[in-house]
Write a protein that holds these residues in place. Structure first.
Motif, mmCIF file in Angstrom:
data_model
loop_
_atom_site.group_PDB
_atom_site.id
_atom_site.type_symbol
_atom_site.label_atom_id
_atom_site.label_comp_id
_atom_site.label_asym_id
_atom_site.label_seq_id
_atom_site.Cartn_x
_atom_site.Cartn_y
_atom_site.Cartn_z
ATOM 1 N N ASP A 44 0.785 -1.245 0.000
ATOM 2 C CA ASP A 44 0.000 0.000 0.000
ATOM 3 C C ASP A 44 0.811 1.287 0.000
ATOM 4 O O ASP A 44 0.241 2.368 0.150
ATOM 5 C CB ASP A 44 -0.982 0.038 1.178
ATOM 6 C CG ASP A 44 -2.040 -1.045 1.088
ATOM 7 O OD1 ASP A 44 -2.079 -1.743 0.054
ATOM 8 O OD2 ASP A 44 -2.816 -1.212 2.032
ATOM 9 N N GLY A 45 2.129 1.218 -0.155
ATOM 10 C CA GLY A 45 2.916 2.445 -0.303
ATOM 11 C C GLY A 45 2.868 2.938 -1.737
ATOM 12 O O GLY A 45 2.122 2.387 -2.549
ATOM 13 N N PRO A 46 3.656 3.967 -2.023
ATOM 14 C CA PRO A 46 4.582 4.681 -1.133
ATOM 15 C C PRO A 46 3.839 5.627 -0.181
ATOM 16 O O PRO A 46 2.819 6.194 -0.539
ATOM 17 C CB PRO A 46 5.468 5.463 -2.108
ATOM 18 C CG PRO A 46 4.589 5.681 -3.314
ATOM 19 C CD PRO A 46 3.727 4.461 -3.409
ATOM 20 N N TYR A 47 4.427 5.774 1.025
ATOM 21 C CA TYR A 47 3.767 6.615 2.024
ATOM 22 C C TYR A 47 4.808 7.199 2.975
ATOM 23 O O TYR A 47 6.007 6.949 2.857
ATOM 24 C CB TYR A 47 2.721 5.790 2.793
ATOM 25 C CG TYR A 47 1.737 6.641 3.564
ATOM 26 C CD1 TYR A 47 0.854 7.489 2.901
ATOM 27 C CD2 TYR A 47 1.720 6.609 4.947
ATOM 28 C CE1 TYR A 47 -0.044 8.278 3.605
ATOM 29 C CE2 TYR A 47 0.827 7.388 5.661
ATOM 30 C CZ TYR A 47 -0.056 8.227 4.981
ATOM 31 O OH TYR A 47 -0.928 9.003 5.689
ATOM 32 N N ASN A 48 4.333 7.954 3.944
ATOM 33 C CA ASN A 48 5.196 8.761 4.810
ATOM 34 C C ASN A 48 6.227 7.970 5.597
ATOM 35 O O ASN A 48 7.273 8.506 5.948
ATOM 36 C CB ASN A 48 4.335 9.550 5.824
ATOM 37 C CG ASN A 48 3.400 10.527 5.160
ATOM 38 O OD1 ASN A 48 3.505 10.787 3.966
ATOM 39 N ND2 ASN A 48 2.464 11.061 5.924
ATOM 40 N N PHE A 49 5.929 6.706 5.895
ATOM 41 C CA PHE A 49 6.829 5.944 6.770
ATOM 42 C C PHE A 49 7.859 5.137 5.985
ATOM 43 O O PHE A 49 8.593 4.338 6.564
ATOM 44 C CB PHE A 49 6.011 5.039 7.691
ATOM 45 C CG PHE A 49 5.002 5.807 8.504
ATOM 46 C CD1 PHE A 49 5.410 6.740 9.449
ATOM 47 C CD2 PHE A 49 3.643 5.627 8.289
ATOM 48 C CE1 PHE A 49 4.489 7.467 10.187
ATOM 49 C CE2 PHE A 49 2.715 6.353 9.021
ATOM 50 C CZ PHE A 49 3.137 7.280 9.964
ATOM 51 N N SER A 50 7.914 5.359 4.693
ATOM 52 C CA SER A 50 8.843 4.614 3.849
ATOM 53 C C SER A 50 10.286 4.764 4.302
ATOM 54 O O SER A 50 11.011 3.776 4.474
ATOM 55 C CB SER A 50 8.711 5.068 2.388
ATOM 56 O OG SER A 50 9.644 4.430 1.571
ATOM 57 N N ALA A 51 10.729 5.997 4.510
ATOM 58 C CA ALA A 51 12.127 6.241 4.876
ATOM 59 C C ALA A 51 12.463 5.577 6.208
ATOM 60 O O ALA A 51 13.561 5.022 6.379
ATOM 61 C CB ALA A 51 12.403 7.740 4.953
ATOM 62 N N GLU A 52 11.529 5.614 7.149
ATOM 63 C CA GLU A 52 11.770 5.028 8.462
ATOM 64 C C GLU A 52 11.888 3.503 8.358
ATOM 65 O O GLU A 52 12.760 2.890 8.991
ATOM 66 C CB GLU A 52 10.640 5.404 9.410
ATOM 67 C CG GLU A 52 10.882 4.995 10.841
ATOM 68 C CD GLU A 52 9.885 5.638 11.796
ATOM 69 O OE1 GLU A 52 9.985 5.353 13.003
ATOM 70 O OE2 GLU A 52 9.026 6.413 11.335
ATOM 71 N N ILE A 53 11.031 2.890 7.561
ATOM 72 C CA ILE A 53 11.098 1.440 7.364
ATOM 73 C C ILE A 53 12.418 1.054 6.714
ATOM 74 O O ILE A 53 13.098 0.115 7.155
ATOM 75 C CB ILE A 53 9.908 0.958 6.506
ATOM 76 C CG1 ILE A 53 8.601 1.105 7.294
ATOM 77 C CG2 ILE A 53 10.098 -0.488 6.067
ATOM 78 C CD1 ILE A 53 7.351 0.839 6.469
ATOM 79 N N ILE A 54 12.807 1.789 5.690
ATOM 80 C CA ILE A 54 14.050 1.493 4.979
ATOM 81 C C ILE A 54 15.257 1.671 5.897
ATOM 82 O O ILE A 54 16.180 0.850 5.901
ATOM 83 C CB ILE A 54 14.163 2.364 3.718
ATOM 84 C CG1 ILE A 54 13.107 1.922 2.698
ATOM 85 C CG2 ILE A 54 15.561 2.295 3.118
ATOM 86 C CD1 ILE A 54 12.936 2.870 1.539
#
Length: 256
Positions: A44-54
């Motif tokens: 369901d991305g891309p979304y705001n928490f992408s960078a944090e997950i990566i």
């Protein structure tokens, strides 16, 4: 045409439009095959928490797979979303398709399925230069924990040379399961010592990114699992081809 031939053709037509599949098809991946691997996947991305997950994955030396929508939580061509996808790709994580607008695919016509799957496939090529080799259908409207597909989905996937992949464990984050509940479910699963895990998480959920993922990575690595991409857990290639990303033009849009 004799009556017997006519009946055979009608019967084939009925089978082609039969109810959506719920169990594994030869054309659908539901589990990893490389021993001792876990594929963490984020829908369901891309979304705001992408960078944090990566960042969390990178810090642990882990890899994930991101199944992206074209126009669900914002447009895939928005500059921030392009940056998120390119960041995932450049970090060695796998990017794949989760259709354009997150519909229930078996309810769509063949033309509509073609649009949903082709549009995201092409967008990922423009953004990363890589043609995704995998796609994922969605949870069913009644939230049963498998991706639902029918012959139209399999046909379009074949035309795009994409492999359909679902999962064998659902964290239930999209059902609103609290972090402690998700952690307990994972703890029970790890305690059973399965040979592989192909799990489902969701990128737009803050608790997944900030609370569950660090716990999950720690527990899985402590249990001796390798955290790899879907392609790696299958011994397959993540992309049909790779090349240079496209240049933003008038086609980089989700419409009005």
């Amino acid at each position: 045409m004799n009556f017997k031939s006519f009946v055979s053709i009608v019967a084939l037509g009925v089978l082609a439009n039969a109810a959506p599949h719920k169990r594994q098809s030869p054309a659908v991946i539901t589990t990893c095959t490389t021993p001792n691997t876990v594929a963490l996947t984020f829908d369901d991305g891309p979304y705001n928490f992408s960078a944090e997950i990566i960042q969390t994955l990178n810090a642990a030396g882990a890899k994930g797979t991101f199944f992206y929508n074209g126009n669900n939580y914002g447009c895939i061509y928005d500059e921030a979303n392009v940056e998120r996808i390119q960041n995932a790709f450049a970090s060695g994580h796998q990017v794949a398709s989760h259709t354009w607008s997150h519909p229930h695919l078996p309810q769509l016509s063949l033309d509509q399925v073609q649009f949903e799957m082709t549009s995201t496939h092409e967008a990922l090529i423009k953004i990363t230069g890589a043609a995704p080799a995998f796609m994922r259908p969605h949870l069913t409207p009644d939230r049963i924990a498998y991706g639902e597909y029918n012959d139209n989905v399999l046909s379009v996937a074949a035309s795009l040379k994409e492999t359909v992949v679902t999962w064998d464990f659902d964290s239930e984050d999209s059902l609103g399961a609290a972090p402690d509940v998700q952690e307990s479910r994972y703890g029970q699963l790890i305690g059973q010592k399965p040979g592989t895990i192909l799990s489902l998480e969701h990128e737009p959920l803050q608790t997944t990114a900030e609370q569950v993922l660090p716990f999950l990575i720690s527990k899985l690595q402590a249990a001796g699992y390798q955290l790899v991409t879907v392609a790696e857990c299958l011994g397959a290639q993540p992309y049909l081809s790779t090349g240079t990303p496209g240049v933003r033009d008038a086609t980089w849009t989700c419409g009005a």
